[in-house]
Design a protein around this motif. Structure first.
Motif, PDB file in Angstrom:
ATOM      1  N   TYR A 239       0.825  -1.205   0.000  1.00 42.37           N
ATOM      2  CA  TYR A 239       0.000   0.000   0.000  1.00 42.37           C
ATOM      3  C   TYR A 239       0.861   1.257   0.000  1.00 42.37           C
ATOM      4  CZ  TYR A 239      -3.816  -3.207   0.982  1.00 42.37           C
ATOM      5  OH  TYR A 239      -4.718  -4.240   0.910  1.00 42.37           O
ATOM      6  N   SER A 240       1.994   1.177  -0.664  1.00 39.75           N
ATOM      7  CA  SER A 240       2.914   2.311  -0.749  1.00 39.75           C
ATOM      8  C   SER A 240       2.723   3.005  -2.087  1.00 39.75           C
ATOM      9  CB  SER A 240       4.361   1.827  -0.610  1.00 39.75           C
ATOM     10  OG  SER A 240       5.259   2.858  -0.909  1.00 39.75           O
ATOM     11  N   ARG A 241       2.318   4.258  -2.048  1.00 40.49           N
ATOM     12  CA  ARG A 241       2.076   4.993  -3.293  1.00 40.49           C
ATOM     13  C   ARG A 241       3.366   5.200  -4.071  1.00 40.49           C
ATOM     14  NH1 ARG A 241      -1.196   8.878   0.633  1.00 40.49           N
ATOM     15  NH2 ARG A 241       0.610   8.163   1.815  1.00 40.49           N
ATOM     16  N   ARG A 300      -6.032   5.792   1.811  1.00 36.94           N
ATOM     17  CA  ARG A 300      -4.679   6.346   1.706  1.00 36.94           C
ATOM     18  C   ARG A 300      -4.577   7.334   0.559  1.00 36.94           C
ATOM     19  NH1 ARG A 300      -0.323   4.740   4.073  1.00 36.94           N
ATOM     20  NH2 ARG A 300       0.999   4.945   2.220  1.00 36.94           N
ATOM     21  N   LEU A 301      -5.199   7.016  -0.566  1.00 38.78           N
ATOM     22  CA  LEU A 301      -5.170   7.934  -1.703  1.00 38.78           C
ATOM     23  C   LEU A 301      -5.884   9.238  -1.362  1.00 38.78           C
ATOM     24  CD1 LEU A 301      -5.831   5.446  -4.645  1.00 38.78           C
ATOM     25  CD2 LEU A 301      -3.670   6.566  -4.053  1.00 38.78           C
ATOM     26  N   ARG A 303      -5.896  10.649   1.425  1.00 36.10           N
ATOM     27  CA  ARG A 303      -5.057  11.434   2.328  1.00 36.10           C
ATOM     28  C   ARG A 303      -3.754  11.884   1.678  1.00 36.10           C
ATOM     29  NH1 ARG A 303      -5.876   6.960   5.747  1.00 36.10           N
ATOM     30  NH2 ARG A 303      -3.627   6.516   5.594  1.00 36.10           N
ATOM     31  N   SER A 304      -3.599  11.678   0.379  1.00 38.66           N
ATOM     32  CA  SER A 304      -2.325  11.952  -0.281  1.00 38.66           C
ATOM     33  C   SER A 304      -1.892  13.406  -0.120  1.00 38.66           C
ATOM     34  CB  SER A 304      -2.402  11.583  -1.767  1.00 38.66           C
ATOM     35  OG  SER A 304      -2.588  10.194  -1.927  1.00 38.66           O
ATOM     36  N   GLY A 305      -2.837  14.330  -0.263  1.00 39.81           N
ATOM     37  CA  GLY A 305      -2.483  15.739  -0.151  1.00 39.81           C
ATOM     38  C   GLY A 305      -1.970  16.095   1.237  1.00 39.81           C
ATOM     39  N   ASP A 307      -0.786  13.984   3.464  1.00 44.17           N
ATOM     40  CA  ASP A 307       0.459  13.249   3.722  1.00 44.17           C
ATOM     41  C   ASP A 307       1.651  13.941   3.063  1.00 44.17           C
ATOM     42  OD1 ASP A 307      -0.987  11.435   5.148  1.00 44.17           O
ATOM     43  OD2 ASP A 307      -1.012   9.886   3.598  1.00 44.17           O
ATOM     44  N   LEU A 308       1.443  14.474   1.858  1.00 47.05           N
ATOM     45  CA  LEU A 308       2.538  15.168   1.176  1.00 47.05           C
ATOM     46  C   LEU A 308       2.938  16.432   1.936  1.00 47.05           C
ATOM     47  CD1 LEU A 308       4.454  15.425  -1.198  1.00 47.05           C
ATOM     48  CD2 LEU A 308       2.638  16.604  -2.472  1.00 47.05           C
ATOM     49  N   ARG A 311       4.950  15.356   4.886  1.00 45.81           N
ATOM     50  CA  ARG A 311       6.284  14.888   4.508  1.00 45.81           C
ATOM     51  C   ARG A 311       7.186  16.058   4.135  1.00 45.81           C
ATOM     52  NH1 ARG A 311       6.986   9.247   1.597  1.00 45.81           N
ATOM     53  NH2 ARG A 311       5.992   8.821   3.589  1.00 45.81           N
TER      54      ARG A 311
END
Length: 599
Positions: A239-241, A300-301, A303-305, A307-308, A311
């Motif tokens: 599940y790692s983008r 997870r997708l 939450r991508s924004g 999460d970025l 990070r």
């Protein structure tokens, strides 16, 4: 391994990538500074150089294979850079202590330690040291190296895929894609998070794709196709983008390059191309099943924004650790990122800590501390892997020492590495009396029966974890016993008479202090602009050699080039230079790149 290599030294190229993915038994041994992968490399080095010496003695006139053109500069640049990085790391770690005290501490530490201690410098540095020591032996028997390496990568991927299937079937429903469970296989370095399996799959998947494209029809092609299907399953269940992106680009680029340079199946039959089309269709269906058959990846997708953004803030805090021109030029020192990040950034404050105290009388205590502040996320637990039996609840018997009140959590869970399933737990507030030292404190855990009788229950392990929950609280443990429902004590080294042996730590919920989550930034922070620049030159040179190999229609040049490119793309969101096993495998790809020109 030593006997094999002494007999067939050219198989170094095959054996290292085939065995390294499972050459670690850290959850059982407690080893940290060194593990079985180091024993593997030492056995390889010893056997290879003994064989080399025998060949020179028995056939003095035999010509030795020299280092390939363009590689000699590596030995002019990297050893001094490595020594400088290790010196800066140890010097930073010793602080005001004399060097004699630091070296004494390292000797006493042995195979054990933690990421913010001086030993982490040696742990991170050893992969480059092993690579430099291996290179002369690798090039001595470099004939057919690219093909041997490719077969070794395929064999290693078979082992990893077997571990993935075992993990998913034993600990999580293999077809349940709603459960927030991410595969880790045999990469125990992920006990504090990180992307060990991510980087490995990015390196290895192109070789599985190559195997399916060039295998002859029959059982070889069926085996290669099955491996690719299971390997894609492994990729999907991380599940790692970042892995999704790097592997997708790698497989597409490899298909184009193999077609561009006319590297096709040996039989060149219509059947083969139809089989490839069917295989691609199966992979597409498999991917859609995982992505659309559960909610975990979609969450997870979504939450991508966010999460970025988190990070990027993490990267900014990491780069801010470089405060002087010398640090920008030469870095903080090899392996020193965790120590600086956890003490110099609020968000990187540790969620807990385990320290081992060795007394003059030979006794050992484990001191557990809670999070540094009340708002800190996550936990750090002292753990040991144990077999599970059904039949009731377990009991824990403790010997504790406290300087004040503290809240502890005792958990015994069905667990592979990071993710816990059914648990028996007990929350306890110590001290229970006015005494600061308590011996024989027996506590019954509460929860469901573990490992109920079924087909796979015999191979499902549990993990006993001890955590201090309160901020600024600490507990000293001088004994931990775990009694199964039948009264049998199952913990190894319960009184710490053997020091840290068999014990580990596991982080949960907060992995920021241990990783930069960016290969290039981690190199910059620990080794400075000089170290990052040398790495970029080395990587660019290796890729350039694979391009020259493609122009000469070397059949494996596209595979090796794409594998390196995939892991460099993944490196923009994952750091793995601090994971020796994966770093050594990348080093093997870098080392073989000059040989594909003449393949």
């Amino acid at each position: 391994m030593a006997l094999w290599i002494a007999r067939r030294p050219g198989d170094i190229w095959f054996l290292l990538p085939a065995v390294l993915p499972v050459a670690s038994f850290t959850p059982w041994t407690g080893w940290w500074l060194a593990d079985e992968s180091d024993l593997l490399v030492l056995a390889t080095l010893g056997a290879a150089y003994l064989r080399w010496g025998w060949d020179v003695w028995s056939q003095p006139a035999a010509a030795s294979r020299q280092l390939p053109y363009g590689v000699c500069w590596v030995y002019l640049v990297l050893p001094p850079l490595l020594v400088l990085g290790v010196w800066r790391g140890l010097d930073d770690a010793r602080g005001a202590e004399p060097w004699a005290a630091l070296l004494s501490d390292l000797w006493a530490q042995g195979f054990y330690g933690d990421y913010d201690l001086p030993g982490n410098t040696l742990r991170v540095a050893k992969s480059l040291a092993w690579g430099l020591l291996l290179m002369p032996a690798l090039y001595r028997w470099g004939q057919g190296a690219a093909l041997r390496l490719a077969r070794g990568m395929v064999a290693g991927l078979v082992v990893v895929c077997t571990a993935v299937l075992w993990e998913r079937c034993v600990y999580a429903d293999g077809l349940d894609f709603n459960e927030p469970y991410r595969t880790s296989a045999w990469f125990w370095e992920m006990h504090v998070g990180g992307g060990a399996i991510d980087a490995y799959l990015a390196l290895a998947l192109p070789f599985a794709w190559w195997a399916a494209l060039v295998a002859r029809r029959g059982w070889r092609w069926v085996a290669a196709a099955a491996l690719l299907v299971v390997a894609i399953y492994a990729v999907l269940t991380t599940y790692s983008r970042g892995v999704y992106l790097s592997v997708s680009l790698a497989l597409a680029a490899l298909a184009v390059l193999l077609h561009r340079y006319r590297i096709v199946s040996p039989d060149r039959s219509v059947w083969h191309w139809r089989a490839i089309v069917c295989l691609v269709a199966i992979l597409v269906v498999e991917t859609l099943t995982v992505l659309l058959g559960g909610s975990f990846m979609s969450d997870r997708l979504a939450r991508s924004g966010a999460d970025l953004s988190q990070r990027m803030a993490h990267w900014q805090r990491g780069v801010a650790l470089l405060r002087t021109p010398t640090q920008w030029l030469l870095g903080l020192g090899v392996g020193r990122l965790p120590a600086h990040y956890s003490t110099q950034t609020f968000a990187g404050a540790p969620a807990g800590q385990v320290r081992w105290k060795h007394s003059a009388d030979g006794s050992t205590q484990a001191w557990l501390a809670g999070p540094a502040g009340p708002d800190m996320r996550g936990e750090v637990a002292l753990v040991q892997r144990v077999p599970l039996v059904s039949g009731g609840t377990y009991k824990v018997r403790l010997g504790v020492e406290v300087s004040g009140s503290a809240r502890m959590a005792l958990r015994l869970c069905e667990r592979h590495l990071l993710y816990a399933f059914k648990c028996q737990t007990r929350l306890v507030h110590v001290p229970l009396s006015r005494e600061a030292r308590i011996t024989g404190l027996e506590l019954a855990l509460q929860g469901p029966d573990l490992a109920p009788p079924r087909v796979l229950s015999g191979v499902r392990y549990g993990v006993l974890s001890v955590t201090v929950l309160g901020p600024d609280e600490s507990v000293g443990l001088h004994a931990i016993e775990l009694l199964d429902p039948y009264g049998q004590q199952v913990i190894k080294n319960p009184s710490f008479l053997l020091g840290e042996r068999y014990w580990n730590i596991i982080a949960d919920g907060n992995f920021l202090p241990w990783h930069m989550d960016n290969l290039f930034l981690e190199l910059l922070i620990e080794r400075g602009l000089v170290g990052l620049g040398v790495f970029m030159v080395l990587a660019s040179g290796a890729l350039a050699m694979t391009v020259r190999g493609m122009q000469r229609y070397s059949p494996l040049a596209p595979v090796i080039g794409v594998a390196m490119s995939a892991v460099f793309v993944l490196g923009s969101v994952v750091s793995f230079i601090e994971i020796p096993r994966v770093s050594i495998m990348l080093w093997l790809l870098l080392a073989v790149s000059p040989l594909v020109i003449d393949d």
